[in-house]
Design a protein around this motif. Structure first.
Motif, PDB file in Angstrom:
ATOM      1  N   LEU A 183       0.781  -1.336   0.022  1.00 21.85           N
ATOM      2  CA  LEU A 183       0.094  -0.076   0.013  1.00 21.85           C
ATOM      3  C   LEU A 183       0.909   1.263  -0.208  1.00 21.85           C
ATOM      4  N   VAL A 184       0.731   2.146  -0.874  1.00 26.14           N
ATOM      5  CA  VAL A 184       1.498   3.494  -0.957  1.00 26.14           C
ATOM      6  C   VAL A 184       0.442   4.599  -0.896  1.00 26.14           C
ATOM      7  N   VAL A 185       0.681   5.310   0.137  1.00 32.82           N
ATOM      8  CA  VAL A 185      -0.496   6.372   0.464  1.00 32.82           C
ATOM      9  C   VAL A 185       0.453   7.581   0.237  1.00 32.82           C
ATOM     10  N   ASP A 186       0.149   8.537  -0.574  1.00 33.02           N
ATOM     11  CA  ASP A 186       0.898   9.988  -0.672  1.00 33.02           C
ATOM     12  C   ASP A 186      -0.139  10.836  -1.641  1.00 33.02           C
ATOM     13  N   GLU A 229      -2.861   1.909  -4.337  1.00 33.86           N
ATOM     14  CA  GLU A 229      -2.698   3.490  -3.948  1.00 33.86           C
ATOM     15  C   GLU A 229      -3.801   4.222  -3.546  1.00 33.86           C
ATOM     16  N   ALA A 230      -3.359   5.094  -2.747  1.00 33.18           N
ATOM     17  CA  ALA A 230      -4.128   6.097  -2.188  1.00 33.18           C
ATOM     18  C   ALA A 230      -3.685   7.466  -2.035  1.00 33.18           C
ATOM     19  N   ALA A 231      -4.503   8.522  -2.200  1.00 31.34           N
ATOM     20  CA  ALA A 231      -3.734   9.879  -2.067  1.00 31.34           C
ATOM     21  C   ALA A 231      -4.174  10.627  -0.961  1.00 31.34           C
ATOM     22  N   THR A 232      -5.040   9.756   0.221  1.00 33.28           N
ATOM     23  CA  THR A 232      -5.253  10.465   1.559  1.00 33.28           C
ATOM     24  C   THR A 232      -5.488   9.176   2.422  1.00 33.28           C
ATOM     25  N   GLY A 233      -5.467   9.618   3.660  1.00 28.67           N
ATOM     26  CA  GLY A 233      -5.828   8.800   4.700  1.00 28.67           C
ATOM     27  C   GLY A 233      -7.183   7.953   4.400  1.00 28.67           C
ATOM     28  N   PRO A 234      -8.283   9.028   4.339  1.00 26.37           N
ATOM     29  CA  PRO A 234      -9.538   8.407   4.274  1.00 26.37           C
ATOM     30  C   PRO A 234      -9.540   7.780   2.924  1.00 26.37           C
ATOM     31  N   GLU A 235      -9.229   8.052   1.848  1.00 28.82           N
ATOM     32  CA  GLU A 235      -9.179   7.301   0.637  1.00 28.82           C
ATOM     33  C   GLU A 235      -8.400   5.842   1.077  1.00 28.82           C
ATOM     34  N   ASP A 270      -8.513   4.290   3.715  1.00 31.28           N
ATOM     35  CA  ASP A 270      -9.339   3.454   4.568  1.00 31.28           C
ATOM     36  C   ASP A 270     -10.007   2.631   3.631  1.00 31.28           C
ATOM     37  N   GLN A 271     -10.463   3.258   2.359  1.00 32.25           N
ATOM     38  CA  GLN A 271     -11.490   2.569   1.339  1.00 32.25           C
ATOM     39  C   GLN A 271     -11.030   1.448   0.609  1.00 32.25           C
ATOM     40  N   VAL A 272      -9.583   1.453   0.690  1.00 27.83           N
ATOM     41  CA  VAL A 272      -8.976   0.392  -0.092  1.00 27.83           C
ATOM     42  C   VAL A 272      -9.071  -1.149   0.189  1.00 27.83           C
ATOM     43  N   ASP A 273      -9.570  -1.812  -0.771  1.00 30.89           N
ATOM     44  CA  ASP A 273      -9.617  -3.454  -0.454  1.00 30.89           C
ATOM     45  C   ASP A 273      -8.495  -3.972  -0.344  1.00 30.89           C
ATOM     46  N   GLY A 274      -8.314  -5.216   0.370  1.00 30.65           N
ATOM     47  CA  GLY A 274      -7.131  -5.792   0.428  1.00 30.65           C
ATOM     48  C   GLY A 274      -6.244  -5.527   1.512  1.00 30.65           C
ATOM     49  N   VAL A 275      -6.697  -4.761   2.437  1.00 30.97           N
ATOM     50  CA  VAL A 275      -5.592  -4.216   3.658  1.00 30.97           C
ATOM     51  C   VAL A 275      -5.167  -5.490   4.536  1.00 30.97           C
ATOM     52  N   ASP A 276      -6.409  -6.525   4.445  1.00 31.79           N
ATOM     53  CA  ASP A 276      -5.833  -7.925   5.572  1.00 31.79           C
ATOM     54  C   ASP A 276      -4.919  -8.703   4.563  1.00 31.79           C
ATOM     55  N   THR A 277      -4.422  -8.348   3.515  1.00 32.80           N
ATOM     56  CA  THR A 277      -3.389  -9.115   2.797  1.00 32.80           C
ATOM     57  C   THR A 277      -2.194  -8.582   2.520  1.00 32.80           C
ATOM     58  N   LEU A 278      -2.144  -7.232   3.154  1.00 31.30           N
ATOM     59  CA  LEU A 278      -0.908  -6.482   2.523  1.00 31.30           C
ATOM     60  C   LEU A 278       0.501  -6.987   3.312  1.00 31.30           C
ATOM     61  N   THR A 279       1.436  -6.935   2.490  1.00 31.11           N
ATOM     62  CA  THR A 279       2.835  -7.327   2.866  1.00 31.11           C
ATOM     63  C   THR A 279       3.483  -6.134   3.414  1.00 31.11           C
ATOM     64  N   ALA A 280       3.356  -4.872   3.184  1.00 31.12           N
ATOM     65  CA  ALA A 280       3.801  -3.630   3.868  1.00 31.12           C
ATOM     66  C   ALA A 280       3.004  -2.329   3.311  1.00 31.12           C
ATOM     67  N   ALA A 281       3.203  -1.319   4.039  1.00 33.14           N
ATOM     68  CA  ALA A 281       2.547  -0.047   4.021  1.00 33.14           C
ATOM     69  C   ALA A 281       3.433   1.247   3.972  1.00 33.14           C
ATOM     70  N   PHE A 282       3.317   2.046   2.791  1.00 30.64           N
ATOM     71  CA  PHE A 282       4.306   3.068   2.950  1.00 30.64           C
ATOM     72  C   PHE A 282       3.339   4.416   2.935  1.00 30.64           C
ATOM     73  N   ILE A 283       3.589   5.184   4.012  1.00 33.86           N
ATOM     74  CA  ILE A 283       2.645   6.299   4.267  1.00 33.86           C
ATOM     75  C   ILE A 283       3.436   7.581   4.287  1.00 33.86           C
ATOM     76  N   ASP A 284       2.832   8.568   3.570  1.00 32.09           N
ATOM     77  CA  ASP A 284       3.459   9.849   3.594  1.00 32.09           C
ATOM     78  C   ASP A 284       2.948  10.471   4.762  1.00 32.09           C
ATOM     79  N   PHE A 285       3.964  11.334   5.543  1.00 32.85           N
ATOM     80  CA  PHE A 285       3.627  12.020   6.629  1.00 32.85           C
ATOM     81  C   PHE A 285       2.557  13.183   6.467  1.00 32.85           C
ATOM     82  N   ASN A 286       3.104  14.057   5.567  1.00 33.44           N
ATOM     83  CA  ASN A 286       2.356  15.183   5.352  1.00 33.44           C
ATOM     84  C   ASN A 286       1.284  15.003   4.189  1.00 33.44           C
ATOM     85  N   LEU A 297      -3.581   7.442  10.035  1.00 34.89           N
ATOM     86  CA  LEU A 297      -3.651   6.472   9.272  1.00 34.89           C
ATOM     87  C   LEU A 297      -2.842   5.223   9.744  1.00 34.89           C
ATOM     88  N   ALA A 298      -1.454   5.410   9.987  1.00 33.84           N
ATOM     89  CA  ALA A 298      -0.715   4.352  10.415  1.00 33.84           C
ATOM     90  C   ALA A 298      -1.121   3.610  11.750  1.00 33.84           C
TER      91      ALA A 298
END
Length: 125
Positions: free
Chosen positions: A6-9, A33-39, A41-57, A66-67
């Motif tokens: 998951l890449v969120v930025d 991919e998602a552009a925001t935290g709320p977006e 939250d709507q991504v399917d597949g969180v339960d099978t993620l290997t890792a998440a990369f999340i922008d702070f700002n 979100l983390a």
């Protein structure tokens, strides 16, 4: 089973850079991919993620919020906060959540090291 990241930025360019580096490292991976935290939250597949990369700002909320939600849902999920904002407060909050911190601009080597590290190391990095 192929890795799923998951890449969120909010920056499309930043997502593209991380996506390309992950594809170079793991050609068969799936990238959500998602552009925001709320977006995110709507991504399917969180339960099978290997890792998440999340922008702070990000505009709606900082990535640590979100983390925290991801950590509550998946206590074992490797999470990296990716930011140019390497202030002590941000680093401490990431560490308190068991998230690693990768400084922007994130390098392919940094992503490779995070993904390859055992789970215990990723959480304390």
């Amino acid at each position: 089973m192929a890795e799923t990241f998951l890449v969120v930025d909010d920056s499309k360019l930043a997502r593209m850079v991380v996506r390309q580096a992950l594809r170079d490292l793991h050609p068969d991976c799936a990238i959500l991919e998602a552009a925001t935290g709320p977006e995110a939250d709507q991504v399917d597949g969180v339960d099978t993620l290997t890792a998440a990369f999340i922008d702070f700002n990000m505009p709606d909320e900082d990535g640590l919020k979100l983390a925290a939600r991801l950590r509550a849902r998946r206590p074992d999920l490797p999470i990296a906060i990716v930011s140019a904002n390497a202030q002590t407060d941000v680093l401490e909050r990431a560490r308190d959540l068991g998230a690693a911190f990768l400084e922007k601009p994130v390098s392919r080597d940094a992503l490779a090291g995070f993904v390859a590290a055992p789970a215990a190391q990723r959480r304390s990095a």
